[in-house]
Write a protein that holds these residues in place. Structure first.
Motif, PDB file in Angstrom:
ATOM      1  N   TRP A  70     -72.789   3.147   6.007  1.00 55.04           N
ATOM      2  CA  TRP A  70     -73.737   3.671   5.035  1.00 55.04           C
ATOM      3  C   TRP A  70     -73.242   3.385   3.620  1.00 55.04           C
ATOM      4  O   TRP A  70     -72.153   2.865   3.428  1.00 55.04           O
ATOM      5  CB  TRP A  70     -73.921   5.172   5.250  1.00 55.04           C
ATOM      6  N   ALA A  71     -74.042   3.777   2.620  1.00 56.65           N
ATOM      7  CA  ALA A  71     -73.649   3.665   1.208  1.00 56.65           C
ATOM      8  C   ALA A  71     -74.343   4.765   0.410  1.00 56.65           C
ATOM      9  O   ALA A  71     -75.408   5.253   0.796  1.00 56.65           O
ATOM     10  CB  ALA A  71     -74.019   2.296   0.651  1.00 56.65           C
ATOM     11  N   THR A  72     -73.741   5.120  -0.711  1.00 59.57           N
ATOM     12  CA  THR A  72     -74.283   6.197  -1.543  1.00 59.57           C
ATOM     13  C   THR A  72     -75.649   5.848  -2.140  1.00 59.57           C
ATOM     14  O   THR A  72     -76.449   6.733  -2.397  1.00 59.57           O
ATOM     15  CB  THR A  72     -73.313   6.541  -2.695  1.00 59.57           C
ATOM     16  N   TRP A  73     -75.923   4.567  -2.335  1.00 63.46           N
ATOM     17  CA  TRP A  73     -77.182   4.130  -2.939  1.00 63.46           C
ATOM     18  C   TRP A  73     -78.299   3.943  -1.918  1.00 63.46           C
ATOM     19  O   TRP A  73     -79.434   3.640  -2.253  1.00 63.46           O
ATOM     20  CB  TRP A  73     -76.966   2.813  -3.694  1.00 63.46           C
ATOM     21  N   CYS A  74     -78.006   4.148  -0.647  1.00 58.57           N
ATOM     22  CA  CYS A  74     -78.934   3.876   0.460  1.00 58.57           C
ATOM     23  C   CYS A  74     -79.832   5.087   0.720  1.00 58.57           C
ATOM     24  O   CYS A  74     -79.372   6.117   1.214  1.00 58.57           O
ATOM     25  CB  CYS A  74     -78.107   3.520   1.693  1.00 58.57           C
ATOM     26  N   ALA A  75     -81.126   4.973   0.404  1.00 60.21           N
ATOM     27  CA  ALA A  75     -82.074   6.078   0.600  1.00 60.21           C
ATOM     28  C   ALA A  75     -82.196   6.492   2.068  1.00 60.21           C
ATOM     29  O   ALA A  75     -82.178   7.692   2.365  1.00 60.21           O
ATOM     30  CB  ALA A  75     -83.431   5.715   0.018  1.00 60.21           C
ATOM     31  N   PRO A  76     -82.324   5.555   3.017  1.00 63.65           N
ATOM     32  CA  PRO A  76     -82.384   5.986   4.419  1.00 63.65           C
ATOM     33  C   PRO A  76     -81.106   6.699   4.879  1.00 63.65           C
ATOM     34  O   PRO A  76     -81.159   7.577   5.735  1.00 63.65           O
ATOM     35  CB  PRO A  76     -82.584   4.679   5.197  1.00 63.65           C
ATOM     36  N   CYS A  77     -79.974   6.334   4.277  1.00 66.62           N
ATOM     37  CA  CYS A  77     -78.711   7.001   4.614  1.00 66.62           C
ATOM     38  C   CYS A  77     -78.768   8.469   4.190  1.00 66.62           C
ATOM     39  O   CYS A  77     -78.293   9.353   4.909  1.00 66.62           O
ATOM     40  CB  CYS A  77     -77.535   6.316   3.932  1.00 66.62           C
TER      41      CYS A  77
ATOM     42  N   SER B 240     -67.680   4.748  -4.899  1.00 69.40           N
ATOM     43  CA  SER B 240     -66.519   5.446  -5.455  1.00 69.40           C
ATOM     44  C   SER B 240     -66.268   6.727  -4.664  1.00 69.40           C
ATOM     45  O   SER B 240     -67.211   7.347  -4.164  1.00 69.40           O
ATOM     46  CB  SER B 240     -66.752   5.790  -6.925  1.00 69.40           C
ATOM     47  N   PRO B 241     -65.000   7.131  -4.554  1.00 69.18           N
ATOM     48  CA  PRO B 241     -64.715   8.395  -3.880  1.00 69.18           C
ATOM     49  C   PRO B 241     -65.481   9.568  -4.506  1.00 69.18           C
ATOM     50  O   PRO B 241     -65.981  10.439  -3.788  1.00 69.18           O
ATOM     51  CB  PRO B 241     -63.203   8.556  -4.045  1.00 69.18           C
ATOM     52  N   ALA B 242     -65.617   9.572  -5.847  1.00 70.80           N
ATOM     53  CA  ALA B 242     -66.374  10.646  -6.512  1.00 70.80           C
ATOM     54  C   ALA B 242     -67.857  10.590  -6.126  1.00 70.80           C
ATOM     55  O   ALA B 242     -68.493  11.619  -5.905  1.00 70.80           O
ATOM     56  CB  ALA B 242     -66.215  10.542  -8.030  1.00 70.80           C
ATOM     57  N   GLY B 243     -68.398   9.385  -6.028  1.00 69.74           N
ATOM     58  CA  GLY B 243     -69.799   9.224  -5.636  1.00 69.74           C
ATOM     59  C   GLY B 243     -70.041   9.661  -4.202  1.00 69.74           C
ATOM     60  O   GLY B 243     -71.068  10.270  -3.885  1.00 69.74           O
ATOM     61  N   ILE B 244     -69.085   9.360  -3.326  1.00 70.26           N
ATOM     62  CA  ILE B 244     -69.199   9.765  -1.923  1.00 70.26           C
ATOM     63  C   ILE B 244     -69.140  11.289  -1.823  1.00 70.26           C
ATOM     64  O   ILE B 244     -69.947  11.909  -1.126  1.00 70.26           O
ATOM     65  CB  ILE B 244     -68.088   9.111  -1.077  1.00 70.26           C
ATOM     66  N   LYS B 245     -68.198  11.876  -2.549  1.00 70.56           N
ATOM     67  CA  LYS B 245     -68.066  13.330  -2.533  1.00 70.56           C
ATOM     68  C   LYS B 245     -69.345  13.984  -3.049  1.00 70.56           C
ATOM     69  O   LYS B 245     -69.843  14.956  -2.457  1.00 70.56           O
ATOM     70  CB  LYS B 245     -66.862  13.758  -3.373  1.00 70.56           C
ATOM     71  N   LYS B 246     -69.910  13.462  -4.110  1.00 77.37           N
ATOM     72  CA  LYS B 246     -71.156  13.992  -4.673  1.00 77.37           C
ATOM     73  C   LYS B 246     -72.302  13.860  -3.665  1.00 77.37           C
ATOM     74  O   LYS B 246     -73.089  14.791  -3.485  1.00 77.37           O
ATOM     75  CB  LYS B 246     -71.507  13.256  -5.970  1.00 77.37           C
TER      76      LYS B 246
ATOM     77  N   GLU C  60     -74.375  17.025  -2.319  1.00 82.19           N
ATOM     78  CA  GLU C  60     -75.826  17.114  -2.523  1.00 82.19           C
ATOM     79  C   GLU C  60     -76.586  17.273  -1.211  1.00 82.19           C
ATOM     80  O   GLU C  60     -77.683  17.827  -1.190  1.00 82.19           O
ATOM     81  CB  GLU C  60     -76.343  15.874  -3.256  1.00 82.19           C
ATOM     82  N   ASN C  61     -76.018  16.773  -0.125  1.00 77.31           N
ATOM     83  CA  ASN C  61     -76.675  16.838   1.178  1.00 77.31           C
ATOM     84  C   ASN C  61     -76.070  17.908   2.094  1.00 77.31           C
ATOM     85  O   ASN C  61     -76.378  17.955   3.282  1.00 77.31           O
ATOM     86  CB  ASN C  61     -76.629  15.462   1.852  1.00 77.31           C
ATOM     87  N   ASN C  62     -75.213  18.760   1.518  1.00 74.67           N
ATOM     88  CA  ASN C  62     -74.594  19.871   2.253  1.00 74.67           C
ATOM     89  C   ASN C  62     -73.881  19.419   3.529  1.00 74.67           C
ATOM     90  O   ASN C  62     -73.997  20.041   4.575  1.00 74.67           O
ATOM     91  CB  ASN C  62     -75.633  20.955   2.575  1.00 74.67           C
ATOM     92  N   ILE C  63     -73.144  18.324   3.422  1.00 72.24           N
ATOM     93  CA  ILE C  63     -72.419  17.790   4.567  1.00 72.24           C
ATOM     94  C   ILE C  63     -70.943  18.144   4.404  1.00 72.24           C
ATOM     95  O   ILE C  63     -70.300  17.715   3.450  1.00 72.24           O
ATOM     96  CB  ILE C  63     -72.608  16.266   4.678  1.00 72.24           C
ATOM     97  N   GLU C  64     -70.451  18.941   5.333  1.00 70.52           N
ATOM     98  CA  GLU C  64     -69.078  19.403   5.244  1.00 70.52           C
ATOM     99  C   GLU C  64     -68.226  19.014   6.449  1.00 70.52           C
ATOM    100  O   GLU C  64     -67.024  19.205   6.435  1.00 70.52           O
ATOM    101  CB  GLU C  64     -69.065  20.929   5.087  1.00 70.52           C
ATOM    102  N   ASN C  65     -68.861  18.472   7.505  1.00 63.08           N
ATOM    103  CA  ASN C  65     -68.128  18.240   8.740  1.00 63.08           C
ATOM    104  C   ASN C  65     -67.944  16.765   9.090  1.00 63.08           C
ATOM    105  O   ASN C  65     -67.543  16.446  10.204  1.00 63.08           O
ATOM    106  CB  ASN C  65     -68.819  18.958   9.905  1.00 63.08           C
TER     107      ASN C  65
END
Length: 188
Positions: free
Chosen positions: A77-84, A114-120, A124-129
């Motif tokens: 996946w990627a941070t810029w990917c809408a379907p992701c 970027s690690p910061a972008g991935i974390k964001k 934003e999607n409430n993914i913690e696991n």
């Protein structure tokens, strides 16, 4: 869930003692419904060369060999990917329900993320696991022939590819859960 949907699941679970039958396309094929109909089930497991990827925050590396012994849902996946963005919370649901000694979701942010972008993205999607691992040079993606995102690959406990889905899917659907349940049951 309707009874006719449960019958293939029970058939797959009953075959659980025989790994060759449980991973067979004829067994898992009937479990595919909705967006999971696009899941390509390989007739023979496909081995891959082990390529390193970066672990989320500590800068260390790992390979898929570190996940052998369990089924792995490998999501490119990627941070810029809408379907992701749409499917990642659903994939997190699979991890919450099935994650453990027999199954694990592995997410690999492919390319420039970027690690910061991935974390964001995860916040934003409430993914913690799910892990926030990276494939910054796309070496793992190249090994798997990833040409678009998202692509999700299912690996058997030996690390071989047994199925692939190109594009997003409803990974929290009854169909997806039936497929993972059938795979996990065979390891019982």
């Amino acid at each position: 869930m309707r009874l006719f949907r449960l019958i293939p699941l029970y058939m797959a679970l009953a075959l659980g003692a025989n790994a060759a039958l449980a991973t067979d396309a004829e067994t898992l094929g009937p479990l595919r419904e909705g967006t999971l109909k696009r899941l390509i089930l390989h007739k023979e497991p496909k081995p891959h060369t082990l390529v390193e990827f970066q672990l989320e925050d500590d800068g260390g590396t790992a390979t898929l060999a570190d996940y052998q012994g369990k089924y792995v849902l490998l999501n490119f996946w990627a941070t810029w990917c809408a379907p992701c963005r749409k499917e990642m919370p659903q994939i997190a649901e699979l991890q919450a329900e099935f994650g453990g000694d027999k199954f694990e979701v592995l997410t690999l942010a492919t390319g420039r993320n970027s690690p910061a972008g991935i974390k964001k993205f995860f916040e934003e999607n409430n993914i913690e696991n799910l892990p926030r691992h990276q494939d910054p040079g796309s070496a793992v993606a190249r090994e798997f022939g990833v040409i678009a995102l998202p692509i999700t690959v299912i690996l058997d406990p030996d690390g071989n590819e047994i199925a692939r889905l190109i594009g997003d899917a409803e990974w929290n659907s009854d169909s997806a859960k039936a497929i993972i349940a059938a795979l996990v049951a065979e390891e019982s």
